[in-house]
Design an enzyme around this catalytic site. Structure first.
Site, PDB file in Angstrom:
ATOM      1  N   ASN A   7      13.115   9.637   1.379  1.00 14.11           N
ATOM      2  CA  ASN A   7      11.901  10.409   1.118  1.00 14.11           C
ATOM      3  C   ASN A   7      11.031  10.340   2.376  1.00 14.11           C
ATOM      4  O   ASN A   7      10.430   9.311   2.660  1.00 14.11           O
ATOM      5  CB  ASN A   7      11.187   9.785  -0.094  1.00 14.11           C
ATOM      6  CG  ASN A   7       9.912  10.531  -0.456  1.00 14.11           C
ATOM      7  OD1 ASN A   7       9.519  11.480   0.220  1.00 14.11           O
ATOM      8  ND2 ASN A   7       9.263  10.088  -1.522  1.00 14.11           N
ATOM      9  N   LYS A  14      10.603   6.483   3.092  1.00 16.56           N
ATOM     10  CA  LYS A  14      10.921   5.546   2.011  1.00 16.56           C
ATOM     11  C   LYS A  14      12.409   5.677   1.722  1.00 16.56           C
ATOM     12  O   LYS A  14      12.948   6.797   1.791  1.00 16.56           O
ATOM     13  CB  LYS A  14      10.128   5.891   0.746  1.00 16.56           C
ATOM     14  CG  LYS A  14       8.642   5.611   0.877  1.00 16.56           C
ATOM     15  CD  LYS A  14       7.959   5.827  -0.466  1.00 16.56           C
ATOM     16  CE  LYS A  14       6.456   5.812  -0.301  1.00 16.56           C
ATOM     17  NZ  LYS A  14       5.762   6.632  -1.271  1.00 16.56           N
ATOM     18  N   ARG A  91      14.618  13.773  -1.013  1.00 18.58           N
ATOM     19  CA  ARG A  91      13.558  14.422  -1.775  1.00 18.58           C
ATOM     20  C   ARG A  91      12.987  15.513  -0.875  1.00 18.58           C
ATOM     21  O   ARG A  91      12.494  15.219   0.222  1.00 18.58           O
ATOM     22  CB  ARG A  91      12.472  13.404  -2.120  1.00 18.58           C
ATOM     23  CG  ARG A  91      11.322  14.056  -2.819  1.00 18.58           C
ATOM     24  CD  ARG A  91      10.150  13.140  -2.916  1.00 18.58           C
ATOM     25  NE  ARG A  91       9.099  13.788  -3.676  1.00 18.58           N
ATOM     26  CZ  ARG A  91       7.821  13.464  -3.589  1.00 18.58           C
ATOM     27  NH1 ARG A  91       7.445  12.494  -2.796  1.00 18.58           N
ATOM     28  NH2 ARG A  91       6.935  14.097  -4.299  1.00 18.58           N
ATOM     29  N   HIS A 180       6.428  17.074  -8.382  1.00 16.13           N
ATOM     30  CA  HIS A 180       6.796  15.857  -9.129  1.00 16.13           C
ATOM     31  C   HIS A 180       7.891  16.160 -10.161  1.00 16.13           C
ATOM     32  O   HIS A 180       7.999  15.470 -11.168  1.00 16.13           O
ATOM     33  CB  HIS A 180       5.582  15.265  -9.891  1.00 16.13           C
ATOM     34  CG  HIS A 180       4.545  14.656  -9.016  1.00 16.13           C
ATOM     35  ND1 HIS A 180       3.204  14.747  -9.312  1.00 16.13           N
ATOM     36  CD2 HIS A 180       4.634  13.943  -7.876  1.00 16.13           C
ATOM     37  CE1 HIS A 180       2.506  14.116  -8.386  1.00 16.13           C
ATOM     38  NE2 HIS A 180       3.351  13.622  -7.498  1.00 16.13           N
ATOM     39  N   HIS A 208       2.034  12.398 -14.777  1.00 16.93           N
ATOM     40  CA  HIS A 208       2.422  11.567 -13.623  1.00 16.93           C
ATOM     41  C   HIS A 208       1.143  11.255 -12.850  1.00 16.93           C
ATOM     42  O   HIS A 208       0.550  12.140 -12.221  1.00 16.93           O
ATOM     43  CB  HIS A 208       3.427  12.335 -12.749  1.00 16.93           C
ATOM     44  CG  HIS A 208       3.813  11.616 -11.498  1.00 16.93           C
ATOM     45  ND1 HIS A 208       5.061  11.056 -11.302  1.00 16.93           N
ATOM     46  CD2 HIS A 208       3.111  11.340 -10.381  1.00 16.93           C
ATOM     47  CE1 HIS A 208       5.103  10.479 -10.119  1.00 16.93           C
ATOM     48  NE2 HIS A 208       3.924  10.642  -9.535  1.00 16.93           N
ATOM     49  N   LEU A 209       0.707  10.001 -12.913  1.00 14.53           N
ATOM     50  CA  LEU A 209      -0.570   9.618 -12.304  1.00 14.53           C
ATOM     51  C   LEU A 209      -0.338   8.589 -11.199  1.00 14.53           C
ATOM     52  O   LEU A 209      -0.345   7.375 -11.451  1.00 14.53           O
ATOM     53  CB  LEU A 209      -1.513   9.048 -13.372  1.00 14.53           C
ATOM     54  CG  LEU A 209      -1.684   9.881 -14.650  1.00 14.53           C
ATOM     55  CD1 LEU A 209      -2.538   9.137 -15.669  1.00 14.53           C
ATOM     56  CD2 LEU A 209      -2.305  11.243 -14.329  1.00 14.53           C
ATOM     57  N   GLY A 212      -0.808  11.069  -5.932  1.00 12.48           N
ATOM     58  CA  GLY A 212      -0.864  12.462  -6.379  1.00 12.48           C
ATOM     59  C   GLY A 212      -0.716  12.451  -7.894  1.00 12.48           C
ATOM     60  O   GLY A 212      -0.026  11.588  -8.430  1.00 12.48           O
ATOM     61  N   GLY A 333      -0.576   5.594 -14.449  1.00 10.92           N
ATOM     62  CA  GLY A 333      -0.086   5.810 -15.817  1.00 10.92           C
ATOM     63  C   GLY A 333       0.653   4.610 -16.373  1.00 10.92           C
ATOM     64  O   GLY A 333       0.501   4.265 -17.552  1.00 10.92           O
ATOM     65  N   ASN A 335       0.313   1.445 -15.302  1.00 12.90           N
ATOM     66  CA  ASN A 335      -0.373   0.155 -15.169  1.00 12.90           C
ATOM     67  C   ASN A 335      -1.804   0.076 -15.673  1.00 12.90           C
ATOM     68  O   ASN A 335      -2.394  -1.000 -15.650  1.00 12.90           O
ATOM     69  CB  ASN A 335      -0.378  -0.264 -13.690  1.00 12.90           C
ATOM     70  CG  ASN A 335       1.014  -0.524 -13.184  1.00 12.90           C
ATOM     71  OD1 ASN A 335       1.710  -1.397 -13.683  1.00 12.90           O
ATOM     72  ND2 ASN A 335       1.440   0.267 -12.215  1.00 12.90           N
TER      73      ASN A 335
END
Ligand code: ADP
Length: 403
Positions: A7, A14, A91, A180, A208-209, A212, A333, A335
């Protein structure tokens, strides 16, 4: 199959080395500060071993070279030789209208991804850099592009068209694409497994938090609406991105502050969202801590964030004509019980009741956080975007070998 997932960002790469037969990540990590002083390579091995190294890394080609050298390193690595890697999955942020699913990369695919640069100037150039860097370091190895936009290729026209002159869509393909996608796809499928619903009849919202943020409505297995648009700037409040605003604001501010296009782009992408509202941090952990200590602006930033998220949940339930499950994923989201509770507060009227105890106890792991009596099931599901990319890569490479 052993798949290296890559990525690439502007100054970072990554990576994750995934064994798709078991779904296990043998190693993961990143190279940060590419092209700057003090580049850092990190390695996290599946057995818990961690290491960080400084290095001089001028470009993405050197970054991939370093990643490979650590993967095969006798002390820090997990494989003996780079020939054990069977394919690389990338990605790729924007697939435009051309790519509705993952593809084996060849010269034509690279040219088409390059064409999408106009739609994603902040992302696609780095993805292409990553593909070329792998070509240089592992010549001949199959590479697959997995697009962030692909899962949303099922959006109906009423959801993807902007109320602008239609010629802009025809001429420049200006429309909602959504991002995402691999994350929404993964957590949606996991939610279906968990709630045991009939995929064709189940209506799910996935939030998806991360840094971004985006939210997607999935009806009958298809993404039918999503909050990010032509670019990943639209929709929810994010770490440093503004999400939805009145488009006139930017014209107004550009005039008053005499901003260039680059400065305006930076204002919307880098200086807004939680960072802009709080003036202190884009990191939700910091803001929660600061608000506990009485910081009013940190509290306000969290309030705006959760309020806008709640509005999208209501809008998507209305768009689908119902809701069976809501999923929270990614850094915030997975945690933050506080953000989840605040977002869902007041949604009892449409049958969504959070179980306070379960919500508090579910941090960084999968779990049901709604009450038994709740008609809408609410889950926290850790996302596994790299696993989706690795599995798709393995599937496409296997299919190509049969041809
Ligand atoms: P990225 O989009 O870069 O992959 P992540 O999914 O890792 O981002 O999410 C990063 C966000 O998650 C940050 O805002 C961070 O503060 C938040 N986060 C991580 N842990 C917690 C936590 N325990 N409580 C609240 N927020 C958290």
């Amino acid at each position: 199959m052993l798949i290296l997932v890559i990525n690439c960002g502007s100054s970072s790469v990554k990576y994750q080395l995934v064994q798709t037969d078991t779904g296990e990540a043998l190693a993961r990590g990143s190279v940060e500060r590419i092209g700057m002083s003090g580049a850092v390579i990190s390695v996290f091995r599946h057995d818990g071993y961690e290491a960080k190294f400084g290095a001089e890394i001028l470009d993405h080609i050197m970054a991939i070279e370093q990643i490979l050298s650590y993967l095969v390193h006798p002390k820090h690595g997990v494989i003996k030789d780079k020939s054990e890697i069977e394919a690389v999955g990338h990605r790729v942020v924007h697939g435009g209208q051309k790519f509705t699913s993952s593809v084996l990369i060849d010269e034509e695919v690279i040219a088409n991804i390059r064409q999408c640069i106009e739609l994603a100037p902040l992302h696609n150039p780095h993805n292409i850099r990553g593909i070329n860097a792998v070509l240089r370091n592992l010549p001949g190895l199959p590479q697959v592009a997995v697009f962030d936009t692909a899962f949303h290729s099922t959006l109906p026209k009423r959801a993807f068209l902007y109320p602008l002159p239609y010629v802009l869509y025809r001429r420049y393909e200006i429309r909602r694409y959504g991002f995402h996608g691999t994350s929404h796809y993964f957590v949606y499928n996991r939610a279906i497994e968990l709630c045991g619903g009939d995929k064709n009849k189940t209506k799910v919202i996935t939030a998806h938090l991360g840094n971004g943020c985006s939210i997607t409505a999935v009806d009958g297995g298809k993404s039918v609406d999503t909050s990010m648009g032509l670019t990943p700037l639209e929709g929810l409040v994010m770490g440093t991105r503004c999400g939805d605003i009145d488009p006139s604001i930017i014209l107004h501010v550009m005039g008053r502050e005499e901003l260039s296009l680059a400065e305006a782009t930076a204002l919307l992408n880098k200086h807004s969202g939680l960072w802009g509202l709080s003036g202190t941090s884009s990191d939700m952990r910091d803001l929660i801590e600061e608000s506990k200590n009485g910081d009013k602006r940190a509290q306000m930033a969290i309030d705006v964030y959760c309020y806008r998220l709640k509005k999208y949940i209501g809008a998507y339930a209305a768009a689908m004509g119902g809701l069976d499950a809501l999923v929270f994923t990614a850094g915030v989201g997975e945690n933050s019980p506080l953000v989840r509770a605040k977002t869902c507060e007041g949604l009892e009227f449409f049958g969504l009741e959070i179980d306070k105890k379960a919500n508090k106890a579910t941090v960084g792991m999968e779990g049901l956080i709604s009450k038994k009596s709740s008609r809408v099931k609410v889950y926290t599901i850790p996302t596994k975007e790299e696993l989706v990319i690795a599995i798709d890569t393995a599937r496409i490479v296997k299919e190509s070998r049969k041809k």
